[in-house]
Design a protein around this motif. Structure first.
Motif, PDB file in Angstrom:
ATOM      1  N   GLY A 159      11.112  16.827  31.257  1.00  0.00           N
ATOM      2  CA  GLY A 159      11.251  16.964  32.705  1.00  0.00           C
ATOM      3  C   GLY A 159      10.789  18.311  33.232  1.00  0.00           C
ATOM      4  O   GLY A 159      10.330  18.418  34.361  1.00  0.00           O
ATOM      5  N   LEU A 160      10.921  19.334  32.395  1.00  0.00           N
ATOM      6  CA  LEU A 160      10.497  20.671  32.795  1.00  0.00           C
ATOM      7  C   LEU A 160       9.024  20.944  32.503  1.00  0.00           C
ATOM      8  O   LEU A 160       8.493  21.980  32.890  1.00  0.00           O
ATOM      9  CB  LEU A 160      11.354  21.722  32.072  1.00  0.00           C
ATOM     10  N   GLY A 161       8.378  20.020  31.786  1.00  0.00           N
ATOM     11  CA  GLY A 161       6.967  20.177  31.485  1.00  0.00           C
ATOM     12  C   GLY A 161       6.671  21.149  30.351  1.00  0.00           C
ATOM     13  O   GLY A 161       5.562  21.661  30.240  1.00  0.00           O
ATOM     14  N   ASP A 162       7.649  21.406  29.494  1.00  0.00           N
ATOM     15  CA  ASP A 162       7.483  22.341  28.374  1.00  0.00           C
ATOM     16  C   ASP A 162       7.020  21.581  27.135  1.00  0.00           C
ATOM     17  O   ASP A 162       7.818  21.182  26.291  1.00  0.00           O
ATOM     18  CB  ASP A 162       8.801  23.064  28.102  1.00  0.00           C
ATOM     19  N   LYS A 163       5.721  21.376  27.015  1.00  0.00           N
ATOM     20  CA  LYS A 163       5.152  20.565  25.933  1.00  0.00           C
ATOM     21  C   LYS A 163       5.510  21.114  24.551  1.00  0.00           C
ATOM     22  O   LYS A 163       5.938  20.367  23.676  1.00  0.00           O
ATOM     23  CB  LYS A 163       3.638  20.480  26.104  1.00  0.00           C
ATOM     24  N   LEU A 164       5.334  22.402  24.343  1.00  0.00           N
ATOM     25  CA  LEU A 164       5.641  23.004  23.045  1.00  0.00           C
ATOM     26  C   LEU A 164       7.129  22.880  22.719  1.00  0.00           C
ATOM     27  O   LEU A 164       7.501  22.553  21.589  1.00  0.00           O
ATOM     28  CB  LEU A 164       5.214  24.473  23.016  1.00  0.00           C
ATOM     29  N   GLY A 165       7.969  23.102  23.704  1.00  0.00           N
ATOM     30  CA  GLY A 165       9.407  22.971  23.503  1.00  0.00           C
ATOM     31  C   GLY A 165       9.808  21.553  23.138  1.00  0.00           C
ATOM     32  O   GLY A 165      10.675  21.343  22.286  1.00  0.00           O
ATOM     33  N   VAL A 166       9.185  20.574  23.780  1.00  0.00           N
ATOM     34  CA  VAL A 166       9.453  19.166  23.474  1.00  0.00           C
ATOM     35  C   VAL A 166       9.077  18.865  22.029  1.00  0.00           C
ATOM     36  O   VAL A 166       9.849  18.246  21.287  1.00  0.00           O
ATOM     37  CB  VAL A 166       8.687  18.217  24.427  1.00  0.00           C
ATOM     38  N   ILE A 167       7.900  19.303  21.622  1.00  0.00           N
ATOM     39  CA  ILE A 167       7.442  19.064  20.252  1.00  0.00           C
ATOM     40  C   ILE A 167       8.427  19.661  19.253  1.00  0.00           C
ATOM     41  O   ILE A 167       8.826  19.009  18.286  1.00  0.00           O
ATOM     42  CB  ILE A 167       6.019  19.624  20.041  1.00  0.00           C
ATOM     43  N   GLN A 168       8.846  20.895  19.490  1.00  0.00           N
ATOM     44  CA  GLN A 168       9.773  21.561  18.563  1.00  0.00           C
ATOM     45  C   GLN A 168      11.122  20.842  18.510  1.00  0.00           C
ATOM     46  O   GLN A 168      11.673  20.629  17.430  1.00  0.00           O
ATOM     47  CB  GLN A 168       9.959  23.016  18.964  1.00  0.00           C
ATOM     48  N   ALA A 169      11.658  20.476  19.663  1.00  0.00           N
ATOM     49  CA  ALA A 169      12.962  19.806  19.695  1.00  0.00           C
ATOM     50  C   ALA A 169      12.888  18.437  19.030  1.00  0.00           C
ATOM     51  O   ALA A 169      13.772  18.070  18.240  1.00  0.00           O
ATOM     52  CB  ALA A 169      13.443  19.673  21.142  1.00  0.00           C
ATOM     53  N   TYR A 170      11.849  17.672  19.331  1.00  0.00           N
ATOM     54  CA  TYR A 170      11.703  16.345  18.739  1.00  0.00           C
ATOM     55  C   TYR A 170      11.470  16.419  17.228  1.00  0.00           C
ATOM     56  O   TYR A 170      12.025  15.627  16.474  1.00  0.00           O
ATOM     57  CB  TYR A 170      10.563  15.583  19.411  1.00  0.00           C
ATOM     58  N   GLN A 171      10.655  17.369  16.783  1.00  0.00           N
ATOM     59  CA  GLN A 171      10.432  17.503  15.346  1.00  0.00           C
ATOM     60  C   GLN A 171      11.731  17.877  14.632  1.00  0.00           C
ATOM     61  O   GLN A 171      12.014  17.365  13.551  1.00  0.00           O
ATOM     62  CB  GLN A 171       9.339  18.531  15.059  1.00  0.00           C
ATOM     63  N   SER A 172      12.511  18.738  15.237  1.00  0.00           N
ATOM     64  CA  SER A 172      13.789  19.113  14.649  1.00  0.00           C
ATOM     65  C   SER A 172      14.723  17.907  14.552  1.00  0.00           C
ATOM     66  O   SER A 172      15.392  17.707  13.537  1.00  0.00           O
ATOM     67  CB  SER A 172      14.449  20.219  15.484  1.00  0.00           C
ATOM     68  N   ALA A 173      14.756  17.091  15.596  1.00  0.00           N
ATOM     69  CA  ALA A 173      15.599  15.885  15.573  1.00  0.00           C
ATOM     70  C   ALA A 173      15.149  14.932  14.466  1.00  0.00           C
ATOM     71  O   ALA A 173      15.985  14.349  13.766  1.00  0.00           O
ATOM     72  CB  ALA A 173      15.564  15.188  16.930  1.00  0.00           C
ATOM     73  N   LEU A 174      13.849  14.770  14.289  1.00  0.00           N
ATOM     74  CA  LEU A 174      13.342  13.873  13.248  1.00  0.00           C
ATOM     75  C   LEU A 174      13.661  14.401  11.853  1.00  0.00           C
ATOM     76  O   LEU A 174      14.050  13.632  10.969  1.00  0.00           O
ATOM     77  CB  LEU A 174      11.831  13.679  13.399  1.00  0.00           C
ATOM     78  N   ILE A 175      13.513  15.691  11.652  1.00  0.00           N
ATOM     79  CA  ILE A 175      13.823  16.298  10.352  1.00  0.00           C
ATOM     80  C   ILE A 175      15.294  16.078   9.992  1.00  0.00           C
ATOM     81  O   ILE A 175      15.628  15.867   8.830  1.00  0.00           O
ATOM     82  CB  ILE A 175      13.478  17.800  10.371  1.00  0.00           C
ATOM     83  N   GLN A 176      16.141  16.079  10.999  1.00  0.00           N
ATOM     84  CA  GLN A 176      17.578  15.905  10.782  1.00  0.00           C
ATOM     85  C   GLN A 176      17.998  14.433  10.745  1.00  0.00           C
ATOM     86  O   GLN A 176      19.166  14.114  10.846  1.00  0.00           O
ATOM     87  CB  GLN A 176      18.364  16.635  11.870  1.00  0.00           C
ATOM     88  N   GLN A 177      17.026  13.542  10.624  1.00  0.00           N
ATOM     89  CA  GLN A 177      17.285  12.112  10.470  1.00  0.00           C
ATOM     90  C   GLN A 177      17.792  11.427  11.745  1.00  0.00           C
ATOM     91  O   GLN A 177      18.782  10.689  11.717  1.00  0.00           O
ATOM     92  CB  GLN A 177      18.269  11.848   9.321  1.00  0.00           C
TER      93      GLN A 177
END
Length: 63
Positions: free
Chosen positions: A19-37
């Protein structure tokens, strides 16, 4: 919330950053969620959005 449920915190952080348009932040948060199953059905949504963000489909990111 992060100390209690870090997977959910990263997932929701990713959604907020979309929603804030932070593409890099989205990628980092989503990758972290995936790594944590992160579990389905949210996992499928996150994987699809990451593909768009990283340009693997060639269509750009649409949220």
């Amino acid at each position: 919330m992060k100390a209690f449920n870090p997977v959910a915190a990263d997932y929701w952080l990713g959604i907020a950053l979309v929603g804030l348009g932070d593409k890099l932040g989205v990628i980092q948060a989503y990758q972290s969620a995936l790594i944590q199953q992160l579990l389905y059905p949210a996992r499928g949504e996150v994987e699809k959005n990451l593909q768009r963000l990283k340009g693997k489909k060639g269509n750009g990111y649409r949220g």
